[in-house]
Design an enzyme around this catalytic site. Structure first.
Site, mmCIF file in Angstrom:
data_model
loop_
_atom_site.group_PDB
_atom_site.id
_atom_site.type_symbol
_atom_site.label_atom_id
_atom_site.label_comp_id
_atom_site.label_asym_id
_atom_site.label_seq_id
_atom_site.Cartn_x
_atom_site.Cartn_y
_atom_site.Cartn_z
ATOM 1 C CE1 TYR A 129 -3.778 2.293 0.129
ATOM 2 C CE2 TYR A 129 -2.584 3.378 1.906
ATOM 3 C CZ TYR A 129 -3.607 3.373 0.972
ATOM 4 O OH TYR A 129 -4.447 4.451 0.875
ATOM 5 C CD GLN A 193 -11.430 2.652 0.380
ATOM 6 O OE1 GLN A 193 -11.456 2.661 1.606
ATOM 7 N NE2 GLN A 193 -11.503 3.750 -0.352
ATOM 8 C CG ASN A 222 -5.704 7.115 6.693
ATOM 9 O OD1 ASN A 222 -5.985 5.932 6.893
ATOM 10 N ND2 ASN A 222 -6.393 7.858 5.845
ATOM 11 C CD GLN A 267 10.799 12.782 9.615
ATOM 12 O OE1 GLN A 267 9.978 11.882 9.495
ATOM 13 N NE2 GLN A 267 11.549 13.182 8.596
ATOM 14 C CG HIS A 270 5.753 12.932 7.462
ATOM 15 N ND1 HIS A 270 5.492 12.346 6.249
ATOM 16 C CD2 HIS A 270 7.086 12.796 7.654
ATOM 17 C CE1 HIS A 270 6.610 11.877 5.730
ATOM 18 N NE2 HIS A 270 7.598 12.139 6.564
ATOM 19 C CD GLU A 336 8.720 6.536 11.920
ATOM 20 O OE1 GLU A 336 8.388 6.067 10.816
ATOM 21 O OE2 GLU A 336 8.227 7.589 12.377
ATOM 22 C CG HIS A 337 12.691 8.618 11.663
ATOM 23 N ND1 HIS A 337 11.342 8.968 11.691
ATOM 24 C CD2 HIS A 337 12.896 7.954 10.492
ATOM 25 C CE1 HIS A 337 10.766 8.540 10.585
ATOM 26 N NE2 HIS A 337 11.677 7.918 9.845
ATOM 27 C CG ASP A 370 12.125 10.449 5.534
ATOM 28 O OD1 ASP A 370 11.940 9.444 6.242
ATOM 29 O OD2 ASP A 370 11.880 11.608 5.918
ATOM 30 C CD GLU A 424 3.413 -30.952 27.277
ATOM 31 O OE1 GLU A 424 2.835 -31.161 26.185
ATOM 32 O OE2 GLU A 424 4.295 -30.082 27.421
ATOM 33 C CG HIS A 429 0.718 -35.104 21.497
ATOM 34 N ND1 HIS A 429 -0.629 -34.833 21.536
ATOM 35 C CD2 HIS A 429 1.329 -33.985 21.005
ATOM 36 C CE1 HIS A 429 -0.826 -33.599 21.099
ATOM 37 N NE2 HIS A 429 0.341 -33.065 20.767
#
Length: 439
Positions: A129, A193, A222, A267, A270, A336-337, A370, A424, A429
């Site tokens: 995506y 979607q 998002n 940043q 964004h 993150e960074h 980036d 067990e 088994h």
């Protein structure tokens, strides 16, 4: 502009709470996303067209972008931009090939006739995506496609929102990059979607309106894209639930305040929910950064978005006693960074354990990563860097253990396995071993 948080007297246990993240309530977004996913599952192409009209204000002629449109977009690329795209692809591919590829292991013989090996195999089909909200993030095409290709994924599809400005096609830069990378399966579908389309697959009247389901979905988006990933994980594999972007900078008095201000802004640009955090032991630097920020923010294109980000709770200047405490703060924050702009930056960076990506010294700004550093920019957010990694070749590969035992090797271990199974309370088994004993 940035609020000041003084943690010089705080204990280690308190540092994680020094700077809160922005409010990013994925559970609340699920209420809107679940009906979308259900509609795509039940009504397929019809639902996708309805949501394109509702959210993107344009209905593409077909879900799948014609191959000719990809070639046209590439042919129309500005020469400078084409060279920038090509160099970014080259560097990302080289890092994938030389630093990220895992290979299958040689068999380990744990006893005579008892061998276990690990086979590394790629995911079969992936859906990538690429968002198109505030900005068409064409760079995300490179960051998703290249590692998937280097992992050996045999079927790669890309989805990006249709744009009314471009006749219902995704942004031309995104189409051009797909062509340059040899990806011909591109869909003009966006948002939650698109994730549902990949997860369930849709079948239209012909190939132009059909999309086979995928095994895994990756890529940023998002809050509704994140909610769709959460809703559909289990139906389809996902890379992560990435939240708003974030930058933390650990700096001392040797840092250039103009560089720091520019990097924080980069940043904050964004998203109003983006986090920009400076951690420093220098009051002089903190004051200088504040002075640099005001005119920079006023002069830039997205000034209101940046100002909102920088003045919100998720952004701050954190004052620490010294760089040692600064390291405690950034390791607790798990950005993150993370930029290290200190004296002996490489040595300081070596003491960082929790970060999506670490940018060492004054000549490695986050903007470099980036686009063209060769590293990934699809990174864990919201503190997930303490347990998760960025998107890489490994993200698209699976490790499969192969167990190969002879009869003698099994019988040598039979008593142990039967005892384990009975302990067990799983006699079935044990019986699967017992029936293989010689009669």
């Amino acid at each position: 502009m940035l609020r000041i948080v003084d943690v010089t007297s705080e204990t280690t246990d308190d540092l994680r709470c020094a700077v809160p993240r922005a409010d990013f309530d994925v559970d609340a977004a699920m209420a809107a996303v679940i009906p979308v996913c259900s509609a795509v599952r039940d009504r397929g192409v019809e639902a996708l067209r309805e949501y394109s009209e509702k959210f993107d204000h344009v209905v593409p002629e077909h879900l799948r972008v014609p191959v000719e449109a990809l070639a046209t977009a590439a042919a129309n690329l500005d020469g400078t931009l084409r060279r920038a795209f090509s160099e970014s692809i080259r560097r990302r591919r080289q890092v994938c090939q030389e630093a990220e590829v895992e290979t299958s292991s040689q068999p380990v013989e744990v006893a005579g006739g008892a061998r276990v090996s690990q086979r590394i195999v790629p995911v079969g089909r992936v859906g990538l995506y690429v968002p198109g909200g505030f900005a068409p993030l064409a760079s995300s095409v490179i960051m998703n496609v290249v590692p998937a290709q280097e992992a050996g994924v045999s079927s790669i599809a890309v989805a990006s929102p249709p744009q009314a400005e471009f006749g219902g096609l995704p942004h031309p830069s995104i189409l051009a990059l797909c062509h340059l990378l040899g990806v011909n399966e591109v869909y003009a579908v966006g948002g939650a979607q698109a994730i549902a389309m990949f997860a369930y697959g849709v079948e239209g009247s012909d190939e132009a309106d059909s999309c086979p389901r995928v095994d895994m979905v990756t890529g940023p988006g998002n809050i509704y894209v994140v909610a769709a990933k959460r809703c559909l994980r289990g139906t389809v594999g996902i890379d992560s639930e990435a939240g708003p972007t974030e930058i933390a900078i650990l700096a001392d008095e040797t840092a250039d305040p103009r560089h720091i201000a520019a990097d924080l802004m980069s940043q904050a640009e964004h998203d109003t929910l983006a986090a920009a955090v400076l951690v420093t032991d220098s009051t002089t630097l903190a004051e200088a950064v504040q002075r640099e920020l005001a005119p920079m923010v006023s002069a830039t294109l997205h000034s209101e978005r940046i100002r909102t980000s920088l003045t919100s709770k998720q952004s701050a200047i954190v004052m620490v006693r010294d760089i040692d405490q600064g390291l405690e703060v950034v390791n607790a924050y798990a950005a993150e960074h993370l930029e290290i702009q200190t004296a002996d930056a490489a040595a300081v960076a070596a003491r960082v354990w929790n970060a999506g990506a670490i940018f060492v010294g004054p000549w490695a700004p986050v903007s470099l990563g980036d686009y063209s550093a060769g590293s990934t920019h699809v990174l864990p957010t919201a503190g997930a860097a303490c347990h998760s990694s960025g998107l890489s070749v490994r993200s698209f590969m699976r490790a499969v253990h192969v167990i190969d035992y002879t009869e003698d090797a099994l019988l040598e271990l039979a008593d142990s396995v039967e005892a384990f199974a009975l302990a067990e309370n799983l006699p079935g088994h044990a019986n699967a071993i017992t029936v293989r004993r010689s009669r």
